[in-house]
Design a protein around this motif. Structure first.
Motif, PDB file in Angstrom:
ATOM      1  N   LEU A  56       0.827  -1.209   0.000  1.00 47.76           N
ATOM      2  CA  LEU A  56       0.000   0.000   0.000  1.00 47.76           C
ATOM      3  C   LEU A  56       0.862   1.261   0.000  1.00 47.76           C
ATOM      4  N   ASP A  57       1.573   1.483  -1.093  1.00 47.22           N
ATOM      5  CA  ASP A  57       2.380   2.689  -1.228  1.00 47.22           C
ATOM      6  C   ASP A  57       1.486   3.779  -1.834  1.00 47.22           C
ATOM      7  N   LEU A  58       0.473   4.172  -1.074  1.00 46.98           N
ATOM      8  CA  LEU A  58      -0.504   5.143  -1.559  1.00 46.98           C
ATOM      9  C   LEU A  58      -0.037   6.559  -1.298  1.00 46.98           C
ATOM     10  N   LEU A  59      -0.408   7.459  -2.195  1.00 43.92           N
ATOM     11  CA  LEU A  59      -0.106   8.875  -2.020  1.00 43.92           C
ATOM     12  C   LEU A  59      -1.226   9.570  -1.260  1.00 43.92           C
ATOM     13  N   LEU A  60      -2.432   9.440  -1.788  1.00 47.89           N
ATOM     14  CA  LEU A  60      -3.604  10.114  -1.239  1.00 47.89           C
ATOM     15  C   LEU A  60      -4.806   9.200  -1.360  1.00 47.89           C
ATOM     16  N   TYR A  61      -5.792   9.437  -0.506  1.00 46.89           N
ATOM     17  CA  TYR A  61      -7.086   8.775  -0.675  1.00 46.89           C
ATOM     18  C   TYR A  61      -8.146   9.748  -0.185  1.00 46.89           C
ATOM     19  N   ASP A  62      -8.828  10.405  -1.147  1.00 45.37           N
ATOM     20  CA  ASP A  62      -9.759  11.475  -0.828  1.00 45.37           C
ATOM     21  C   ASP A  62      -9.051  12.498   0.060  1.00 45.37           C
ATOM     22  N   ASN A  63      -9.685  12.893   1.153  1.00 51.36           N
ATOM     23  CA  ASN A  63      -9.055  13.828   2.088  1.00 51.36           C
ATOM     24  C   ASN A  63      -8.692  13.147   3.402  1.00 51.36           C
ATOM     25  N   GLU A  64      -8.486  11.840   3.330  1.00 46.62           N
ATOM     26  CA  GLU A  64      -8.188  11.078   4.538  1.00 46.62           C
ATOM     27  C   GLU A  64      -6.800  11.413   5.078  1.00 46.62           C
ATOM     28  N   CYS A  65      -6.715  11.595   6.394  1.00 50.65           N
ATOM     29  CA  CYS A  65      -5.440  11.719   7.100  1.00 50.65           C
ATOM     30  C   CYS A  65      -5.402  10.615   8.144  1.00 50.65           C
ATOM     31  N   MET A  66      -4.399   9.780   8.072  1.00 48.98           N
ATOM     32  CA  MET A  66      -4.330   8.668   9.007  1.00 48.98           C
ATOM     33  C   MET A  66      -2.904   8.158   9.110  1.00 48.98           C
ATOM     34  N   GLN A  67      -2.642   7.440  10.173  1.00 52.20           N
ATOM     35  CA  GLN A  67      -1.310   6.859  10.371  1.00 52.20           C
ATOM     36  C   GLN A  67      -1.419   5.651  11.280  1.00 52.20           C
ATOM     37  N   ASP A  68      -0.891   4.520  10.808  1.00 53.37           N
ATOM     38  CA  ASP A  68      -0.703   3.369  11.675  1.00 53.37           C
ATOM     39  C   ASP A  68       0.565   2.676  11.223  1.00 53.37           C
ATOM     40  N   ASP A  69       0.814   1.458  11.725  1.00 54.59           N
ATOM     41  CA  ASP A  69       2.081   0.797  11.421  1.00 54.59           C
ATOM     42  C   ASP A  69       2.148   0.226  10.012  1.00 54.59           C
ATOM     43  N   PRO A 126      -1.738  11.546   4.066  1.00 56.29           N
ATOM     44  CA  PRO A 126      -1.036  11.402   2.791  1.00 56.29           C
ATOM     45  C   PRO A 126       0.343  10.754   2.994  1.00 56.29           C
ATOM     46  N   HIS A 127       0.948  10.317   1.902  1.00 55.00           N
ATOM     47  CA  HIS A 127       2.270   9.702   1.978  1.00 55.00           C
ATOM     48  C   HIS A 127       3.226  10.678   2.676  1.00 55.00           C
ATOM     49  N   PRO A 128       3.974  10.218   3.693  1.00 59.40           N
ATOM     50  CA  PRO A 128       4.790  11.137   4.497  1.00 59.40           C
ATOM     51  C   PRO A 128       5.881  11.869   3.730  1.00 59.40           C
ATOM     52  N   ARG A 129       6.302  11.336   2.564  1.00 60.90           N
ATOM     53  CA  ARG A 129       7.355  12.005   1.786  1.00 60.90           C
ATOM     54  C   ARG A 129       6.843  12.494   0.431  1.00 60.90           C
ATOM     55  N   LEU A 130       5.545  12.629   0.349  1.00 62.32           N
ATOM     56  CA  LEU A 130       4.943  13.093  -0.897  1.00 62.32           C
ATOM     57  C   LEU A 130       5.520  14.433  -1.346  1.00 62.32           C
ATOM     58  N   ALA A 169      -3.523  16.839 -12.351  1.00 60.07           N
ATOM     59  CA  ALA A 169      -4.461  17.454 -11.395  1.00 60.07           C
ATOM     60  C   ALA A 169      -3.821  18.685 -10.760  1.00 60.07           C
ATOM     61  N   PRO A 170      -3.587  19.742 -11.548  1.00 59.81           N
ATOM     62  CA  PRO A 170      -2.882  20.932 -11.031  1.00 59.81           C
ATOM     63  C   PRO A 170      -3.612  21.637  -9.897  1.00 59.81           C
ATOM     64  N   GLN A 171      -4.929  21.490  -9.839  1.00 60.86           N
ATOM     65  CA  GLN A 171      -5.706  22.158  -8.782  1.00 60.86           C
ATOM     66  C   GLN A 171      -5.885  21.280  -7.537  1.00 60.86           C
ATOM     67  N   LEU A 172      -5.311  20.088  -7.568  1.00 61.66           N
ATOM     68  CA  LEU A 172      -5.479  19.180  -6.445  1.00 61.66           C
ATOM     69  C   LEU A 172      -4.923  19.796  -5.167  1.00 61.66           C
ATOM     70  N   THR A 173      -5.704  19.728  -4.116  1.00 56.58           N
ATOM     71  CA  THR A 173      -5.300  20.275  -2.816  1.00 56.58           C
ATOM     72  C   THR A 173      -5.135  19.144  -1.821  1.00 56.58           C
ATOM     73  N   LEU A 174      -4.007  19.150  -1.110  1.00 54.69           N
ATOM     74  CA  LEU A 174      -3.737  18.138  -0.105  1.00 54.69           C
ATOM     75  C   LEU A 174      -4.575  18.398   1.147  1.00 54.69           C
ATOM     76  N   PRO A 175      -4.717  17.412   2.005  1.00 55.81           N
ATOM     77  CA  PRO A 175      -5.526  17.608   3.216  1.00 55.81           C
ATOM     78  C   PRO A 175      -5.058  18.760   4.110  1.00 55.81           C
ATOM     79  N   ASN A 176      -3.767  19.155   3.999  1.00 51.58           N
ATOM     80  CA  ASN A 176      -3.278  20.273   4.812  1.00 51.58           C
ATOM     81  C   ASN A 176      -3.543  21.626   4.169  1.00 51.58           C
ATOM     82  N   GLY A 177      -4.216  21.633   2.996  1.00 52.07           N
ATOM     83  CA  GLY A 177      -4.569  22.891   2.342  1.00 52.07           C
ATOM     84  C   GLY A 177      -3.616  23.331   1.244  1.00 52.07           C
TER      85      GLY A 177
END
Length: 222
Positions: free
Chosen positions: A153-166, A171-175, A189-197
């Motif tokens: 699961l080397d995911l970058l983003l999933y909707d506006n979800e923010c989460m962390q487990d083991d 979003p991906h921590p080094r995105l 997707a030039p207008q794409l906004t990350l969960p942190n704005g």
């Protein structure tokens, strides 16, 4: 549950919610990327009952609810998504697939393939963990292909979800550090906004794009 410290508002995901998110991700992947499939859904498998049965007794049979049911013409693939901290069990001093998982997918496949055509297959899809051994295997069990695969699961983003487990951080921590990810992402997707704005395009000036270039049609043909 959330934490107020820092720039993110991080949801504390339960294992149950993470399992549901994992199932939904796989299901939506097939819906979006494999439009040729004639069926992509979470379906119930009917019990292959023979003869007459008392209707009052049938209520004791549990529902066989699949996570992902895929059909292409006469072929069916049943996927069972497994989001565990440990993908293997210790049994008789060796690591094996979880017995209950294998029994379950085998039951789904055999009841779906009531005509014994061999056209129904089953796959356990485990989320990758830090374990040294990850299951990637396939067996022919009574004429049906049944196996297990590990999904990284080397995911970058999933909707506006923010989460962390083991196992997964969104979003991906080094995105924000990876030009080879952000440059093509900004292209599509030039207008794409990350969960942190932050907009994706706004992160590019801080990164070196040396060694990156778009592939031309001739490059692809090579």
């Amino acid at each position: 549950q959330t934490t107020e410290n820092g720039s993110y508002k991080m949801t504390a995901f339960s294992d149950e919610r993470m399992a549901k998110l994992y199932e939904r991700f796989i299901l939506e992947y097939y819906r979006q990327n494999h439009p040729y499939l004639t069926e992509v859904k979470a379906a119930q498998v009917k019990w292959d009952l023979v003869g007459e049965h008392d209707a009052a007794m049938l209520r004791f049979l549990p529902a066989m609810q699949t996570d992902i049911f895929l059909r292409f013409r006469e072929k069916v693939l049943i996927l069972d998504a497994k989001y565990y901290s440990q993908t293997l069990q210790q049994q008789f001093n060796k690591e094996t697939l979880h017995s209950a998982n294998l029994y379950q997918i085998y039951t789904y496949v055999k009841n779906q393939d009531a005509a014994h055509t061999g056209n129904v297959s089953g796959l356990l899809v485990y989320a990758k963990t830090q374990e040294a051994i990850t299951p990637n295997c396939l067996f022919n069990l009574g004429g049906n292909q049944i196996g297990a695969r590990t999904l990284d699961l080397d995911l970058l983003l999933y909707d506006n979800e923010c989460m962390q487990d083991d196992r997964l951080t969104l979003p991906h921590p080094r995105l924000h550090e990876r030009a080879f990810v952000l440059v093509p992402l900004a292209d599509i997707a030039p207008q794409l906004t990350l969960p942190n704005g932050c907009r994706v395009a706004s992160l590019l000036p801080a990164l070196s794009t040396e060694g990156l270039w778009p592939l031309s049609h001739s490059d692809v043909k090579k």
